[in-house]
Design a protein around this motif. Structure first.
Motif, short mmCIF file in Angstrom:
data_model
loop_
_atom_site.label_atom_id
_atom_site.label_comp_id
_atom_site.label_asym_id
_atom_site.label_seq_id
_atom_site.Cartn_x
_atom_site.Cartn_y
_atom_site.Cartn_z
N LEU A 218 0.83 -1.21 0.00
CA LEU A 218 0.00 0.00 0.00
C LEU A 218 0.86 1.26 0.00
CD1 LEU A 218 -3.12 -0.18 2.34
CD2 LEU A 218 -3.03 0.61 -0.02
N ALA B 95 2.04 1.77 -3.35
CA ALA B 95 0.95 2.27 -4.20
C ALA B 95 0.73 3.76 -3.97
CB ALA B 95 -0.34 1.49 -3.91
N HIS C 22 -0.65 4.32 -7.47
CA HIS C 22 -1.25 3.15 -8.10
C HIS C 22 -2.73 3.02 -7.76
CE1 HIS C 22 2.88 1.04 -8.73
NE2 HIS C 22 2.65 1.99 -9.61
N PHE C 23 -3.42 4.13 -7.79
CA PHE C 23 -4.86 4.11 -7.56
C PHE C 23 -5.54 4.67 -8.80
CE2 PHE C 23 -2.89 4.46 -3.41
CZ PHE C 23 -3.46 3.39 -2.76
N TRP D 79 -7.64 0.17 -6.28
CA TRP D 79 -6.19 0.03 -6.18
C TRP D 79 -5.73 -0.84 -7.34
CZ3 TRP D 79 -3.71 -2.99 -1.45
CH2 TRP D 79 -2.33 -3.07 -1.64
N HIS E 121 -3.45 -3.14 -8.27
CA HIS E 121 -2.50 -3.99 -7.55
C HIS E 121 -1.62 -4.75 -8.55
CE1 HIS E 121 -1.06 -7.19 -4.89
NE2 HIS E 121 -1.42 -6.43 -3.88
N SER F 54 -6.31 0.43 5.35
CA SER F 54 -5.50 1.67 5.30
C SER F 54 -5.70 2.50 6.55
CB SER F 54 -5.86 2.56 4.12
OG SER F 54 -6.18 1.84 3.01
N ILE G 235 -4.28 8.56 0.81
CA ILE G 235 -5.19 8.02 -0.21
C ILE G 235 -6.37 8.97 -0.39
CG2 ILE G 235 -6.73 6.09 -0.81
CD1 ILE G 235 -4.83 4.25 0.78
#
Ligand code: C2E
Ligand code: MG
Ligand code: MG
Ligand code: MG
Length: 288
Positions: free
Chosen positions: A38, A41, A46-47, A71, A73, A88, A97
């Motif tokens: 996470l 990310a 990476h969202f 996400w 992934h 999270s 986020i």
């Protein structure tokens, strides 16, 4: 023989303990790995946001969009928010986020509006924890300034859990958002804490009727009764009502007949990635 039995018990005891320890290690590792992934990310964005339209039940016009985070992934593909938002929060990672979601939703809507698309509000979800931890009003004011999106085109979605503890902070934030011109919706309405007093205390614009009440209508008469009551209450309190998770024409007919204002659901459109949403908006969203 007694010695042997004792020895055996010790061994298997030790064995059990080892098994126990190593399974704890495995789940601790999972948590650490998920947390590491996470963080990565977050560092690399990476969202992705998907967008789902809200339309008017009476005339089918586009009335809004909701931004829903996913996400991207590396191994698992696109992961839905139910699988990582709560996690999270527990790892202290929700703030970056949530900030990314807010900025990206505003940026995207402004870009569409610059193309003449989607002159409707974008709804952004906040969890209760985010609302407590962040100075949401100041942050939103800054993002609106930065992206150039007009405040009336932003809406925030809160669950009842944000409002159930009566705090000056929540009231202050909601009043500040209201003063800014940002809309406020109650998400998953009817599933949370049951005090209705907050409906008059806070500056709320919309009630989103939880999907669980809509799903079994029109067949289930209890659900029809609940949905009817929420719509009537919304009307009396001058709140717009939005039905979530509408999937069938029979549900549309029921909701339209009851005077529900807006709907959102697979029968209209699934949440769509940015490019798919742009095409959808080009075909559906221009007749304002
Ligand atoms: P929500 O805000 O109540 O969003 C509606 C959920 O219902 C979405 O799931 C959407 O894909 C799904 N849905 C929409 N129409 C239908 C339908 O007709 N049938 C069915 N079966 N489902 C439908 P999703 O995208 O998995 O999001 C789940 C929840 O995660 C959201 O519920 C929201 O509470 C949370 N969430 C999503 N994005 C964010 C975010 O950026 N921040 C925070 N804090 N929470 C988010
Ligand atoms: Mg929502
Ligand atoms: Mg909802
Ligand atoms: Mg929900």
């Amino acid at each position: 023989c007694a010695d042997a039995a004792m020895h055996h018990a010790k061994e298997s005891g030790r064995g059990n303990r080892q098994f126990y320890v190593s399974s704890m290690d495995a789940s601790a590792l999972d948590v650490l790995q998920q947390e590491r992934q996470l963080r990565e990310a977050i560092a690399h964005n990476h969202f992705v946001l998907h967008y789902q339209p809200q339309i008017c039940l009476a005339d089918g016009t586009l009335q809004g969009l909701e931004a829903l985070v996913r996400w991207r992934h590396p191994e698992r593909g696109l992961v839905g928010p139910d699988e990582f938002i709560t996690f999270s929060e527990s790892r202290g990672l929700i703030t970056p986020i949530g900030r990314w979601v807010m900025r990206e939703a505003c940026r995207q809507l402004k870009a569409w509006q610059d193309q003449g698309l989607a002159l409707v509000p974008m709804a952004v979800n906040f969890s209760a924890l985010e609302f407590r931890q962040r100075d949401v009003a100041a942050e939103i004011a800054a993002v609106l300034l930065e992206t150039g999106l007009a405040p009336q085109y932003l809406e925030i979605e809160l669950t009842e859990s944000v409002l159930m503890h009566q705090t000056g902070q929540v009231l202050g934030t909601l009043n500040a958002l209201k003063a800014l011109g940002v809309g406020i919706s109650i998400d998953d309405f009817g599933t949370g804490y049951s005090s209705l007093a907050y409906l008059k205390r806070y500056p709320i614009d919309k009630l989103k009727i939880d999907r669980s009440f809509v799903a079994d209508t029109p067949g289930n008469s209890d659900d029809v009764a609940i949905v009817t009551a929420i719509i009537q209450m919304g009307r009396s309190l001058q709140l717009k009502t939005v039905a979530e998770g509408v999937e069938t024409q029979a549900q549309i007919d029921l909701l339209a007949g009851l005077g529900c204002d807006l709907m959102q659901g697979f029968v209209v459109a699934m949440p769509m990635d940015g490019e798919t949403a742009r095409v959808w908006l080009t075909n559906h969203g221009v007749e304002q």
